[in-house]
Design a protein around this motif. Sequence first.
Motif, short mmCIF file in Angstrom:
data_model
loop_
_atom_site.label_atom_id
_atom_site.label_comp_id
_atom_site.label_asym_id
_atom_site.label_seq_id
_atom_site.Cartn_x
_atom_site.Cartn_y
_atom_site.Cartn_z
N ILE A 247 0.75 -1.09 -0.19
CA ILE A 247 0.05 0.02 -0.10
C ILE A 247 1.12 1.21 -0.16
CG2 ILE A 247 -1.76 1.23 1.25
CD1 ILE A 247 -2.70 -1.35 2.45
N PHE A 248 0.63 1.94 -0.93
CA PHE A 248 1.57 3.25 -1.16
C PHE A 248 1.01 4.59 -0.58
CE2 PHE A 248 3.71 0.56 -4.24
CZ PHE A 248 5.00 0.72 -3.94
N LEU A 311 4.01 -10.11 -5.62
CA LEU A 311 2.74 -9.36 -5.17
C LEU A 311 1.56 -9.63 -6.01
CD1 LEU A 311 4.63 -5.99 -4.73
CD2 LEU A 311 3.97 -7.63 -2.92
N THR A 312 0.46 -9.67 -5.54
CA THR A 312 -0.81 -9.84 -6.07
C THR A 312 -1.51 -8.42 -6.28
OG1 THR A 312 -2.06 -9.93 -3.93
CG2 THR A 312 -1.18 -12.51 -5.04
N HIS A 313 -1.42 -7.50 -5.26
CA HIS A 313 -1.88 -6.31 -5.41
C HIS A 313 -0.95 -5.04 -4.97
CE1 HIS A 313 -5.20 -8.88 -4.81
NE2 HIS A 313 -6.25 -7.83 -5.08
N VAL A 314 -1.17 -3.96 -5.74
CA VAL A 314 -0.49 -2.80 -5.37
C VAL A 314 -1.77 -1.67 -4.90
CG1 VAL A 314 0.47 -0.57 -6.12
CG2 VAL A 314 1.56 -2.81 -6.42
N ILE A 315 -1.76 -1.08 -3.90
CA ILE A 315 -3.04 -0.16 -3.75
C ILE A 315 -2.38 1.15 -3.34
CG2 ILE A 315 -4.80 0.28 -1.95
CD1 ILE A 315 -4.92 -2.64 -1.29
N HIS A 316 -2.99 2.32 -3.91
CA HIS A 316 -2.69 3.62 -3.98
C HIS A 316 -3.64 4.19 -3.00
CE1 HIS A 316 -0.23 3.12 -7.84
NE2 HIS A 316 -1.34 2.31 -8.16
N PHE A 317 -3.18 4.31 -1.77
CA PHE A 317 -3.94 5.00 -0.78
C PHE A 317 -3.91 6.42 -0.91
CE2 PHE A 317 -4.76 6.82 3.55
CZ PHE A 317 -5.85 6.14 3.80
N SER A 318 -2.92 6.92 -1.46
CA SER A 318 -3.10 8.39 -2.06
C SER A 318 -2.36 8.38 -3.45
CB SER A 318 -1.93 9.27 -1.27
OG SER A 318 -2.59 9.33 0.32
#
Length: 564
Positions: A247-248, A311-318
Amino acid sequence: MNLFTETNLSPDILKAVGELGYESPTEIQKQTIPFILSDIRDLIALAQTGTGKTAAFSLPILDMIDDTSRKIQFLVLCPTRELCLQIAKDIKNYSKYMQNIKTTAVYGGSSIMEQIRSLKDKPQIIVGTPGRVIDLINRKALDFSAIHWLVLDEADEMLSMGFKDELETILSETPETKQTFLFSATMNKEVERISKNYLTKPHRISVGSINEVKKNIKHEYYVAGYRQKKEALKRLIDSNPNQYSIIFCRTRMETQEVADFLMQNGYAADALHGDLSQAQRDTVMKKFRLKNIDILVATDVAARGLDVNSLTHVIHFSLPDDPEVFVHRSGRTGRAGKDGISMALIKPEESRKLKQIKSATKIEIIEGKIPTGEAVIKAQVGGVFENLFAEHEDYFEFDDALIPDLSAFTKEELVHRLLQVQLKELAVYYKDRHDLLEQKLSSRDDDGSRRDRRDRDRDRGRDRDRGDRGERGERTGKPRRRNENMVRFFFNLGKKDQLKKLDVLEIINKATSGKGKKRAEIGDIEILEKFSFFEVEKTFKDNVLSNIPSMKFKGKDMRAEVAN
């Protein structure tokens, strides 16, 4: 050149590469290896993270290096300790059968005296971060007078981290006869200036430009107001079970806040950012690589050098400001031929920024709906069966006689009971919780543009204003902003009383239940060692204050007070 065996690399290098499982070169390797082997010009190579750059520059140089000389011939500069160690490890693997070749990594956050002692082995190859290389030059521990090859890896990142002066100092310490290779994901003004000042008529190779994004990554975005984002993040994680993700976040403060939220909600998560000590960073990265944690919350800079292929997911929190950073982040999933998912959480007022990213990258980013509680439970049931049907080793043996008589149940009844046990906590949490967008968005984000300005101002000053933070995320310092529709309560029980989040949910539900009443909305729950905090919808304030004192938890009296 479709196979490494078709290159002119030495048998020792090909043997090592073969044992690593390399068969066909990546595109950057196809273009770079023949060039370095046959050309004396400098080189600018533009390629994304994860395209095989280390092998692209190190394999041909290893083929040409003089293993009879004990002078430093090959220097690699990179922005972070993690990337430094990764490159050094890769080069050692590639040179496994080259008995006389020695590689040493030098970086900050570790004993400089130990690194000076390691340099007495007279390595031909140095991999280092700019700051530590400068320190060693000043101590006369490094002599670059015989360097033939200099690689600036992740040059754009080194410059963005403020290493411009260090790079220029190091470059001035190297002979003009060397060959310089600049590897970068972007070609911004600073990188262009460095290349003009220190490279001579360089050849250019460009692979995987920003418009050539990975086709095996699905891109999604979800709209959530600022106060909804953590709850929306929780729903995205819960509706994608069995994930292994990064999560970035934009700032160190935000990174720690999000990691704290996830850990307090029972997720195997941790934070990676610049405020951690080197020992803490090493511990977090080791846990993530070993999958002791499956969610890493990180800043862009801190995640550099973290090389994980599954990695299965990358999540852009911002959202990042730079569209190319969006591509970089997303490209960390979907590696090694696997599919990946990139999910962005955006505030309503960020639609213009998202449109700019879509326009610059030509990525199709599809809008998704934040999952309802019902959708989360459905996904979790699917996740249980996904795990059940996956191939597993037999980790232990047991006597089948230990299995009780199950003949009274049909298989459907048995599965139903097992799922009720497995998913109890999630089911209680999401029971009667409505669609986030319908429930909160209109009431909380009418002042979106004003809040966006306030958030940006807060982000700029956060690191100055933050309070001290313990290793497990317990906070002191300025209180965070509260939802005006919620009341925050102090609760007299905590971890020492064996209190869990599920217990707090059940206590609140019991205290606020009543005939004809709707279920109370519950906000953040923070369980500390000796006491806890929780948030409940304002209209249920009196119910909490009057009912909880008459209840007991494991024989202990309970007390709730409105928190200051």
